[in-house]
Design a protein around this motif. Structure first.
Motif, PDB file in Angstrom:
ATOM      1  N   UNK A  25      -6.380  -3.017   4.723  1.00 20.98           N
ATOM      2  CA  UNK A  25      -5.950  -3.423   3.461  1.00 20.98           C
ATOM      3  C   UNK A  25      -5.243  -2.253   2.423  1.00 20.98           C
ATOM      4  N   UNK A  26      -5.352  -1.585   3.025  1.00 21.59           N
ATOM      5  CA  UNK A  26      -4.508  -0.542   1.935  1.00 21.59           C
ATOM      6  C   UNK A  26      -2.896  -0.693   3.210  1.00 21.59           C
ATOM      7  N   UNK A  27      -3.807  -0.094   4.351  1.00 27.51           N
ATOM      8  CA  UNK A  27      -2.425   0.072   5.199  1.00 27.51           C
ATOM      9  C   UNK A  27      -1.430  -1.576   5.042  1.00 27.51           C
ATOM     10  N   UNK A  38      -4.240   5.356  -4.288  1.00 26.27           N
ATOM     11  CA  UNK A  38      -4.618   6.327  -4.891  1.00 26.27           C
ATOM     12  C   UNK A  38      -5.408   7.255  -4.762  1.00 26.27           C
ATOM     13  N   UNK A  39      -5.466   7.447  -3.795  1.00 26.05           N
ATOM     14  CA  UNK A  39      -6.498   8.913  -3.382  1.00 26.05           C
ATOM     15  C   UNK A  39      -4.993   9.879  -2.752  1.00 26.05           C
ATOM     16  N   UNK A  40      -4.922  11.266  -3.684  1.00 19.93           N
ATOM     17  CA  UNK A  40      -3.901  12.239  -3.670  1.00 19.93           C
ATOM     18  C   UNK A  40      -3.833  12.494  -1.885  1.00 19.93           C
ATOM     19  N   UNK A  41      -5.129  13.068  -1.177  1.00 20.89           N
ATOM     20  CA  UNK A  41      -5.455  13.367  -0.372  1.00 20.89           C
ATOM     21  C   UNK A  41      -5.239  12.225   0.789  1.00 20.89           C
ATOM     22  N   UNK A  44      -1.032  11.638   0.435  1.00 20.21           N
ATOM     23  CA  UNK A  44      -0.017  12.301   2.146  1.00 20.21           C
ATOM     24  C   UNK A  44       0.032  12.449   3.252  1.00 20.21           C
ATOM     25  N   UNK A  45      -0.884  11.862   3.574  1.00 19.89           N
ATOM     26  CA  UNK A  45      -1.101  11.423   5.565  1.00 19.89           C
ATOM     27  C   UNK A  45      -0.124  10.380   5.055  1.00 19.89           C
ATOM     28  N   UNK A  46       0.127   9.308   4.891  1.00 20.87           N
ATOM     29  CA  UNK A  46       1.042   8.289   4.351  1.00 20.87           C
ATOM     30  C   UNK A  46       2.524   8.068   5.354  1.00 20.87           C
ATOM     31  N   UNK A  47       3.140   9.174   4.086  1.00 25.43           N
ATOM     32  CA  UNK A  47       4.085   9.046   5.363  1.00 25.43           C
ATOM     33  C   UNK A  47       4.665  10.347   7.213  1.00 25.43           C
ATOM     34  N   UNK A  48       3.103  10.815   7.991  1.00 31.61           N
ATOM     35  CA  UNK A  48       3.375  10.870   8.863  1.00 31.61           C
ATOM     36  C   UNK A  48       2.891   9.934   9.849  1.00 31.61           C
ATOM     37  N   UNK A  97     -10.662  -1.674  -8.228  1.00 30.95           N
ATOM     38  CA  UNK A  97      -9.290  -0.903  -8.011  1.00 30.95           C
ATOM     39  C   UNK A  97      -8.502  -2.564  -7.874  1.00 30.95           C
ATOM     40  N   UNK A  98      -9.081  -3.448  -7.152  1.00 34.92           N
ATOM     41  CA  UNK A  98      -8.484  -4.307  -6.367  1.00 34.92           C
ATOM     42  C   UNK A  98      -8.241  -5.542  -7.783  1.00 34.92           C
ATOM     43  N   UNK A  99      -8.639  -5.592  -8.434  1.00 35.20           N
ATOM     44  CA  UNK A  99      -9.282  -6.523 -10.067  1.00 35.20           C
ATOM     45  C   UNK A  99      -8.690  -5.610 -10.979  1.00 35.20           C
ATOM     46  N   UNK A 100      -8.140  -4.194 -11.012  1.00 32.87           N
ATOM     47  CA  UNK A 100      -7.404  -3.701 -11.514  1.00 32.87           C
ATOM     48  C   UNK A 100      -5.741  -4.031 -11.311  1.00 32.87           C
ATOM     49  N   UNK A 101      -6.024  -4.299  -9.927  1.00 36.66           N
ATOM     50  CA  UNK A 101      -3.903  -4.193  -9.249  1.00 36.66           C
ATOM     51  C   UNK A 101      -3.960  -5.941  -9.455  1.00 36.66           C
ATOM     52  N   UNK A 102      -4.821  -7.100  -9.050  1.00 32.37           N
ATOM     53  CA  UNK A 102      -4.184  -8.255  -9.417  1.00 32.37           C
ATOM     54  C   UNK A 102      -3.960  -8.558 -10.166  1.00 32.37           C
TER      55      UNK A 102
END
Length: 106
Positions: A25-27, A38-41, A44-48, A97-102
């Motif tokens: 779902x994140x992807x 949201x997780x900074x770790x 950082x891997x998404x651009x890879x 988090x999903x509810x907050x975004x939605x």
């Protein structure tokens, strides 16, 4: 030695399903442009690329499940409470988090 029955304890299966749902779902939402990681770790891997992101996500929970499975026969109550607490917290954080975004667009 890990036994198949222990490896497929319902807590292990449920946590794996929830973590995989979070991964996919994140992807999906990141590629759709409507969410960010949201997780900074992990962010950082998404651009890879998706593969690197998936590997890191898998490495974040699969070793924990294997360790819990290994210790389950030795400390069944501790592992049961730890896994169920982890499930509850993960679901609470994920749905919150999903509810907050939605609802709030946060």
């Amino acid at each position: 030695m890990l036994r198949t029955r222990q490896l497929f304890a319902w807590e292990n299966v449920a946590l794996t399903i929830i973590c995989l749902a979070d991964l996919f779902s994140t992807l999906y939402w990141v590629h759709a442009g409507v969410a960010v990681e949201d997780n900074p770790i992990f962010a950082a891997w998404l651009p890879h690329g998706d593969f690197a992101f998936c590997v890191m996500k898998l490495l974040s929970f699969l070793p924990l499940i294997l360790i819990a499975t290994y210790y389950r026969p030795r400390r069944p109550r501790l592992i049961r409470v730890a896994m169920r607490s982890t499930l509850f917290l993960y679901v609470a954080m994920y749905t919150g988090r999903f509810a907050a975004q939605a609802l709030l667009g946060v």
